[in-house]
Design a protein around this motif. Structure first.
Motif, PDB file in Angstrom:
ATOM      1  N   MET A  42     -20.530 -66.439  28.050  1.00  0.00           N
ATOM      2  CA  MET A  42     -21.671 -65.532  28.188  1.00  0.00           C
ATOM      3  C   MET A  42     -22.975 -66.331  28.231  1.00  0.00           C
ATOM      4  O   MET A  42     -23.846 -66.084  29.066  1.00  0.00           O
ATOM      5  N   ALA A  43     -23.098 -67.295  27.328  1.00  0.00           N
ATOM      6  CA  ALA A  43     -24.299 -68.130  27.284  1.00  0.00           C
ATOM      7  C   ALA A  43     -24.475 -68.907  28.590  1.00  0.00           C
ATOM      8  O   ALA A  43     -25.585 -68.995  29.122  1.00  0.00           O
ATOM      9  N   GLU A  44     -23.391 -69.453  29.111  1.00  0.00           N
ATOM     10  CA  GLU A  44     -23.472 -70.198  30.375  1.00  0.00           C
ATOM     11  C   GLU A  44     -23.936 -69.314  31.517  1.00  0.00           C
ATOM     12  O   GLU A  44     -24.698 -69.743  32.381  1.00  0.00           O
ATOM     13  N   HIS A  45     -23.470 -68.072  31.525  1.00  0.00           N
ATOM     14  CA  HIS A  45     -23.865 -67.154  32.597  1.00  0.00           C
ATOM     15  C   HIS A  45     -25.373 -66.878  32.569  1.00  0.00           C
ATOM     16  O   HIS A  45     -25.994 -66.780  33.633  1.00  0.00           O
ATOM     17  N   PHE A  46     -25.960 -66.764  31.381  1.00  0.00           N
ATOM     18  CA  PHE A  46     -27.371 -66.385  31.264  1.00  0.00           C
ATOM     19  C   PHE A  46     -28.298 -67.565  30.969  1.00  0.00           C
ATOM     20  O   PHE A  46     -29.516 -67.391  30.909  1.00  0.00           O
ATOM     21  N   ARG A  47     -27.736 -68.766  30.824  1.00  0.00           N
ATOM     22  CA  ARG A  47     -28.560 -69.946  30.541  1.00  0.00           C
ATOM     23  C   ARG A  47     -29.549 -70.189  31.687  1.00  0.00           C
ATOM     24  O   ARG A  47     -29.239 -69.991  32.846  1.00  0.00           O
ATOM     25  N   GLY A  48     -30.739 -70.591  31.326  1.00  0.00           N
ATOM     26  CA  GLY A  48     -31.752 -70.902  32.334  1.00  0.00           C
ATOM     27  C   GLY A  48     -32.476 -69.678  32.873  1.00  0.00           C
ATOM     28  O   GLY A  48     -33.249 -69.789  33.822  1.00  0.00           O
ATOM     29  N   GLN A  49     -32.250 -68.519  32.281  1.00  0.00           N
ATOM     30  CA  GLN A  49     -32.900 -67.290  32.747  1.00  0.00           C
ATOM     31  C   GLN A  49     -34.046 -66.856  31.835  1.00  0.00           C
ATOM     32  O   GLN A  49     -34.494 -65.713  31.904  1.00  0.00           O
ATOM     33  N   GLY A  50     -34.491 -67.753  30.967  1.00  0.00           N
ATOM     34  CA  GLY A  50     -35.652 -67.468  30.131  1.00  0.00           C
ATOM     35  C   GLY A  50     -35.402 -66.535  28.961  1.00  0.00           C
ATOM     36  O   GLY A  50     -36.354 -65.966  28.412  1.00  0.00           O
ATOM     37  N   VAL A  51     -34.155 -66.391  28.552  1.00  0.00           N
ATOM     38  CA  VAL A  51     -33.830 -65.512  27.436  1.00  0.00           C
ATOM     39  C   VAL A  51     -34.465 -66.062  26.158  1.00  0.00           C
ATOM     40  O   VAL A  51     -34.376 -67.259  25.877  1.00  0.00           O
ATOM     41  N   HIS A 144     -42.504 -53.178  25.214  1.00  0.00           N
ATOM     42  CA  HIS A 144     -43.130 -53.907  26.332  1.00  0.00           C
ATOM     43  C   HIS A 144     -42.539 -55.292  26.543  1.00  0.00           C
ATOM     44  O   HIS A 144     -43.189 -56.186  27.085  1.00  0.00           O
ATOM     45  N   ALA A 145     -41.291 -55.484  26.098  1.00  0.00           N
ATOM     46  CA  ALA A 145     -40.561 -56.717  26.388  1.00  0.00           C
ATOM     47  C   ALA A 145     -39.746 -56.487  27.661  1.00  0.00           C
ATOM     48  O   ALA A 145     -39.742 -55.382  28.202  1.00  0.00           O
ATOM     49  N   THR A 146     -39.064 -57.517  28.117  1.00  0.00           N
ATOM     50  CA  THR A 146     -38.254 -57.397  29.333  1.00  0.00           C
ATOM     51  C   THR A 146     -36.782 -57.648  29.009  1.00  0.00           C
ATOM     52  O   THR A 146     -36.445 -58.260  27.996  1.00  0.00           O
ATOM     53  N   VAL A 147     -35.930 -57.188  29.901  1.00  0.00           N
ATOM     54  CA  VAL A 147     -34.485 -57.314  29.733  1.00  0.00           C
ATOM     55  C   VAL A 147     -33.963 -58.368  30.701  1.00  0.00           C
ATOM     56  O   VAL A 147     -34.128 -58.242  31.914  1.00  0.00           O
ATOM     57  N   ALA A 148     -33.325 -59.405  30.154  1.00  0.00           N
ATOM     58  CA  ALA A 148     -32.736 -60.459  30.984  1.00  0.00           C
ATOM     59  C   ALA A 148     -31.446 -59.984  31.630  1.00  0.00           C
ATOM     60  O   ALA A 148     -31.104 -60.392  32.732  1.00  0.00           O
ATOM     61  N   GLY A 149     -30.723 -59.105  30.927  1.00  0.00           N
ATOM     62  CA  GLY A 149     -29.464 -58.595  31.447  1.00  0.00           C
ATOM     63  C   GLY A 149     -28.607 -58.055  30.327  1.00  0.00           C
ATOM     64  O   GLY A 149     -28.991 -58.088  29.156  1.00  0.00           O
ATOM     65  N   LEU A 150     -27.457 -57.558  30.732  1.00  0.00           N
ATOM     66  CA  LEU A 150     -26.464 -57.044  29.805  1.00  0.00           C
ATOM     67  C   LEU A 150     -25.177 -57.825  30.024  1.00  0.00           C
ATOM     68  O   LEU A 150     -24.667 -57.871  31.149  1.00  0.00           O
ATOM     69  N   GLY A 151     -24.668 -58.410  28.964  1.00  0.00           N
ATOM     70  CA  GLY A 151     -23.383 -59.082  29.017  1.00  0.00           C
ATOM     71  C   GLY A 151     -22.386 -58.316  28.165  1.00  0.00           C
ATOM     72  O   GLY A 151     -22.677 -58.021  27.003  1.00  0.00           O
ATOM     73  N   VAL A 152     -21.257 -57.956  28.751  1.00  0.00           N
ATOM     74  CA  VAL A 152     -20.230 -57.224  28.014  1.00  0.00           C
ATOM     75  C   VAL A 152     -18.897 -57.950  28.135  1.00  0.00           C
ATOM     76  O   VAL A 152     -18.628 -58.611  29.136  1.00  0.00           O
ATOM     77  N   LEU A 153     -18.090 -57.797  27.092  1.00  0.00           N
ATOM     78  CA  LEU A 153     -16.759 -58.364  27.158  1.00  0.00           C
ATOM     79  C   LEU A 153     -15.913 -57.589  28.156  1.00  0.00           C
ATOM     80  O   LEU A 153     -15.294 -58.171  29.040  1.00  0.00           O
ATOM     81  N   ALA A 174     -19.850 -58.762  33.289  1.00  0.00           N
ATOM     82  CA  ALA A 174     -18.666 -58.357  32.533  1.00  0.00           C
ATOM     83  C   ALA A 174     -17.629 -59.474  32.586  1.00  0.00           C
ATOM     84  O   ALA A 174     -17.309 -59.967  33.665  1.00  0.00           O
ATOM     85  N   GLN A 175     -17.099 -59.838  31.434  1.00  0.00           N
ATOM     86  CA  GLN A 175     -16.099 -60.893  31.376  1.00  0.00           C
ATOM     87  C   GLN A 175     -14.715 -60.397  31.782  1.00  0.00           C
ATOM     88  O   GLN A 175     -13.886 -61.180  32.216  1.00  0.00           O
ATOM     89  N   ALA A 176     -14.483 -59.103  31.643  1.00  0.00           N
ATOM     90  CA  ALA A 176     -13.250 -58.477  32.137  1.00  0.00           C
ATOM     91  C   ALA A 176     -13.640 -57.103  32.671  1.00  0.00           C
ATOM     92  O   ALA A 176     -14.309 -56.341  31.985  1.00  0.00           O
ATOM     93  N   SER A 177     -13.237 -56.825  33.886  1.00  0.00           N
ATOM     94  CA  SER A 177     -13.571 -55.550  34.521  1.00  0.00           C
ATOM     95  C   SER A 177     -12.280 -54.782  34.810  1.00  0.00           C
ATOM     96  O   SER A 177     -11.429 -55.239  35.569  1.00  0.00           O
TER      97      SER A 177
END
Length: 188
Positions: A42-51, A144-153, A174-177
């Protein structure tokens, strides 16, 4: 993620037409080694996106969110389903309807754990109808914050959660769909 899909096939239990029981490794008893791998992915997927912070909703999202936050080196904030007296009155709140429990609750966030400069990653165990995640998005936007995304198992792709969130401009990972359940079996 193949590792999670294999674990679901081995230990998950389909109940009825739309419930997957994963309490033996995700939300009652936790497979810590699996959770560590899921957090890393999950961290690798969102790394570098300013979270700047990782948020989750109590209680089943805590384990994957904790491992994700640890891997990113960021704080974890747990959104409360009940307003405890020690939170005080300086909170953001929104009503959420729980699909699996068929109840509504006030999702609560103490104002001192978010600022308008935060870029928040939401991590949870399941995405089905998207009500809990949409509630989390509302709270983040109220602050007034922003959303980087949603990560779900696990995403139940046959339910409207992803569409609901993507229509709001939210990136969903999603890690499993799951496409559906057939004959008591999971179909990815």
């Amino acid at each position: 993620m193949k590792l999670l899909e294999e674990k679901i096939l081995q230990e998950g239990e389909v109940l009825g037409e739309d419930i997957l029981k994963v309490d033996g490794f995700i939300n009652h008893q936790i497979d810590v080694a699996l959770m560590e791998e899921l957090g890393r992915d999950m961290a690798e997927h969102f790394r570098g996106q300013g979270v700047t912070k990782v948020f989750t909703i109590e209680s089943s999202g805590i384990a994957p969110a904790l491992f994700t936050a640890r891997e990113l080196g960021l704080p974890l904030v747990i959104l409360k389903k009940q307003n405890a007296k020690n939170l005080g009155t300086k909170v953001w709140q929104t009503e959420v309807v729980s699909y699996t429990k068929d109840i509504s609750y006030q999702l609560t966030l103490a104002k001192n754990y978010i600022s308008d400069s935060d870029h928040v990653l939401i991590v949870d165990d399941f995405l089905a109808n998207g009500e809990a995640a949409t509630g989390a998005v509302r709270l983040i936007r109220k602050a007034h914050a922003t959303v980087a995304g949603l990560g779900v198992l696990i995403e139940k792709a046959f339910q409207p959660g992803r569409k609901k969130l993507e229509s709001q401009g939210i990136h969903v990972y999603a890690q499993a769909s799951i496409k559906g359940f057939q004959g008591g079996k999971v179909v990815f």
